[in-house]
Design an enzyme around this catalytic site. Structure first.
Site, PDB file in Angstrom:
ATOM      1  N   LYS A  88       0.141  -1.067   3.694  1.00 17.24           N
ATOM      2  CA  LYS A  88       1.277   0.250   3.518  1.00 17.24           C
ATOM      3  C   LYS A  88       1.728   1.320   3.781  1.00 17.24           C
ATOM      4  O   LYS A  88       2.588   1.826   3.271  1.00 17.24           O
ATOM      5  CB  LYS A  88       0.345  -0.123   1.493  1.00 17.24           C
ATOM      6  CG  LYS A  88       1.237  -1.855   1.245  1.00 17.24           C
ATOM      7  CD  LYS A  88       2.331  -2.035   0.831  1.00 17.24           C
ATOM      8  CE  LYS A  88       1.557  -3.751   0.004  1.00 17.24           C
ATOM      9  NZ  LYS A  88       0.872  -3.968   0.491  1.00 17.24           N
ATOM     10  N   GLU A 110       7.235   1.578  -7.384  1.00 19.60           N
ATOM     11  CA  GLU A 110       6.332  -0.158  -7.999  1.00 19.60           C
ATOM     12  C   GLU A 110       4.636  -0.461  -7.030  1.00 19.60           C
ATOM     13  O   GLU A 110       5.072  -0.710  -5.716  1.00 19.60           O
ATOM     14  CB  GLU A 110       7.612  -1.029  -8.243  1.00 19.60           C
ATOM     15  CG  GLU A 110       7.372  -1.870  -7.032  1.00 19.60           C
ATOM     16  CD  GLU A 110       7.556  -1.246  -5.595  1.00 19.60           C
ATOM     17  OE1 GLU A 110       8.471  -0.328  -5.903  1.00 19.60           O
ATOM     18  OE2 GLU A 110       7.416  -1.429  -4.489  1.00 19.60           O
ATOM     19  N   SER A 377      -3.740  -7.400   7.732  1.00 19.91           N
ATOM     20  CA  SER A 377      -3.228  -6.328   6.486  1.00 19.91           C
ATOM     21  C   SER A 377      -3.896  -5.759   5.713  1.00 19.91           C
ATOM     22  O   SER A 377      -3.048  -4.124   5.149  1.00 19.91           O
ATOM     23  CB  SER A 377      -1.967  -7.283   6.135  1.00 19.91           C
ATOM     24  OG  SER A 377      -2.396  -7.739   4.869  1.00 19.91           O
TER      25      SER A 377
HETATM   26  C1  LIG Z   1       0.669  -5.597  -0.348  1.00 18.33           C
HETATM   27  C2  LIG Z   1       0.250  -6.420   0.901  1.00 18.33           C
HETATM   28  C3  LIG Z   1       0.758  -7.488   1.191  1.00 18.33           C
HETATM   29  C4  LIG Z   1       1.517  -7.917   0.787  1.00 18.33           C
HETATM   30  O1  LIG Z   1       3.269  -6.933   1.324  1.00 18.33           O
HETATM   31  P1  LIG Z   1       3.806  -7.544   2.446  1.00 18.33           P
HETATM   32  O2  LIG Z   1       5.499  -6.689   1.956  1.00 18.33           O
HETATM   33  O3  LIG Z   1       4.321  -8.983   2.123  1.00 18.33           O
HETATM   34  O4  LIG Z   1       3.338  -7.015   3.217  1.00 18.33           O
HETATM   35  C5  LIG Z   1      -0.400  -8.852   1.947  1.00 18.33           C
HETATM   36  N1  LIG Z   1      -1.165  -7.442   2.135  1.00 18.33           N
HETATM   37  C6  LIG Z   1      -2.186  -6.329   2.042  1.00 18.33           C
HETATM   38  C7  LIG Z   1      -3.439  -5.876   2.049  1.00 18.33           C
HETATM   39  C8  LIG Z   1      -0.962  -5.249   0.980  1.00 18.33           C
HETATM   40  O5  LIG Z   1      -2.076  -4.720   0.292  1.00 18.33           O
END
Ligand SMILES: *Cc1c(COP(=O)(O)O)cnc(C)c1O
Length: 391
Positions: A88, A110, A377
């Site tokens: 993020k 948000e 992610s």
């Molecule tokens: C917010 C988040 C997501 C989902 O958001 P995307 O916009 O689909 O990437 C996925 N993995 C993590 C670790 C997140 O914090």
């Protein structure tokens, strides 16, 4: 891939917003094109990416996971090692620099899981900007640690008590704030959703994930992976990963949505697998909606995937069949979370645990020669309570 109509991906995307926001969206679009082409801006962005975010993030060979799944090669792109624990910050950082360029002194956002809220509160602190984050009551309970982090970073956390009291309602509140304060405030949306230019802007800021990973993979293996997998909430880590591989026709791209208790149960958040097109939060894309177009309640064990819509570029990639989308259940995601933690010493967030489960399914299909790249992610510390209290 060509997108002949400005702000559209095939029929998807657009700007379904109140008149009062059109000026701000145009300003943002113009400014981003200008900044993108400005070597000074790019240099500044690269500097912060390195020293503040911790880029480039490593590519990691998950050999024990690979062995467990029958011998395929599984690599993880370590976005969990980004400062604040998820991808993020790549987006929040870039947009904060744009806010400074616009002379706006206040950021709003948000948040669902709280990861995006933390990222925005973090860049607000770093650059001395005011910050308000909207978060649903439900998510504030599920992710109380992130609420505390945001408050310590000096952000105001506004509790949203309307609707399902989750991400959808927090997004609506943030848009309402922006309409009222558009002159002084920049709205940092947390994914590749919302009206044009956000889906493009956020993609451009997240594509560093795939650009780095593609180069690292070639360096390590001499050729490209057979498959690239990422989880899809709004879709920003997935688009960030996929963009670099879109022209590589031999690379299978797979987006993994939150299947909750199973798509057939109706308790899920898989907009592309189980939804149909409609308008939400300023954009035309796949949505979970009833026969009257009312947004359906969503369910996922991971707050970060618990959103009834998805980015319009994913809708386009689905319909043109360049990317395949599947859904993985809570149960399978929790099992993958535990497996990765025990076998690799890496605790993944529940969101990418969905992608890890599917990597296992694919690894068994491919066998020992298979080569799979997964976008990890974010890290899973925030999810320990959810995992421990599951069943
Ligand atoms: C917010 C988040 C997501 C989902 O958001 P995307 O916009 O689909 O990437 C996925 N993995 C993590 C670790 C997140 O914090």
């Amino acid at each position: 891939m060509s997108h002949p109509v400005r702000g559209r991906f095939g029929p998807f995307g657009g700007q379904y917003v109140p008149e009062t926001l059109m000026g701000a969206l145009e300003e943002l679009e113009g400014l981003w094109h200008e900044a993108k082409a400005d070597p000074q801006f790019q240099l500044e962005l690269a500097g912060h990416r390195h020293a503040f975010v911790g880029r480039p993030t490593p590519l990691y060979a998950a050999t024990r996971l690979g062995e467990h799944f029958g011998g395929a090669h599984i690599h993880l792109k370590r976005e969990d090692l980004c400062h604040t624990g998820a991808h993020k910050l790549n987006n929040a950082l870039g947009q904060a620099l744009l806010a400074l360029r616009m002379g706006k002194k206040r950021l709003i956002a948000e948040t669902g899981a709280g990861q995006h809220g933390v990222a925005v509160a973090t860049v607000a602190a770093r650059f001395g900007l005011e910050c308000t984050v909207y978060m649903g009551t439900e998510d504030m309970h599920r992710q109380s640690m992130n609420v505390r982090r945001m408050k310590l970073l000096n952000a105001e956390v506004c509790e949203v008590t309307t609707g399902t009291r989750t991400l959808k309602d927090a997004t609506s509140e943030a848009i309402r704030d922006w309409v009222t304060n558009v002159g002084t405030t920049h709205y940092i949306i947390g994914s590749v959703v919302g009206p044009h230019p956000y889906p493009e802007l956020v993609r451009d800021l997240q594509r560093v994930i795939g650009d780095e990973a593609r180069e690292q993979y070639l360096q390590a293996d001499g050729k490209l992976p057979d498959a690239v997998i990422a989880c899809v909430g709004g879709g920003s880590n997935a688009i960030g990963m996929f963009t670099a591989f879109l022209e590589d026709r031999d690379v299978t791209l797979i987006g993994v949505e939150a299947g909750g208790s199973g798509v057939k149960s109706g308790k899920h958040a898989a907009s592309l697998v189980g939804g149909r097109p409609g308008v939400l939060h300023g954009t035309y894309s796949y949505l979970l909606q009833d026969g009257d177009g009312q947004i359906l309640p969503t369910h996922s064990i991971s707050a970060g995937l618990d959103y009834p819509g998805v980015g319009p570029e994913h809708a386009f990639l689905r319909d043109t069949e360049r990317v395949e989308y599947v859904a993985v259940t809570d149960k399978d995601a929790v099992a993958a979370f535990k497996l990765c933690t025990r076998l690799e010493g890496i605790m993944p967030a529940l969101e990418p645990s969905h992608a890890l489960h599917h990597a296992g399914v694919l690894a068994r299909q491919f066998g020992p020669g298979g080569r799979i790249l997964v976008c990890l992610s974010g890290r899973g510390d925030k999810d320990m309570d959810s995992v421990e209290s599951y069943e």
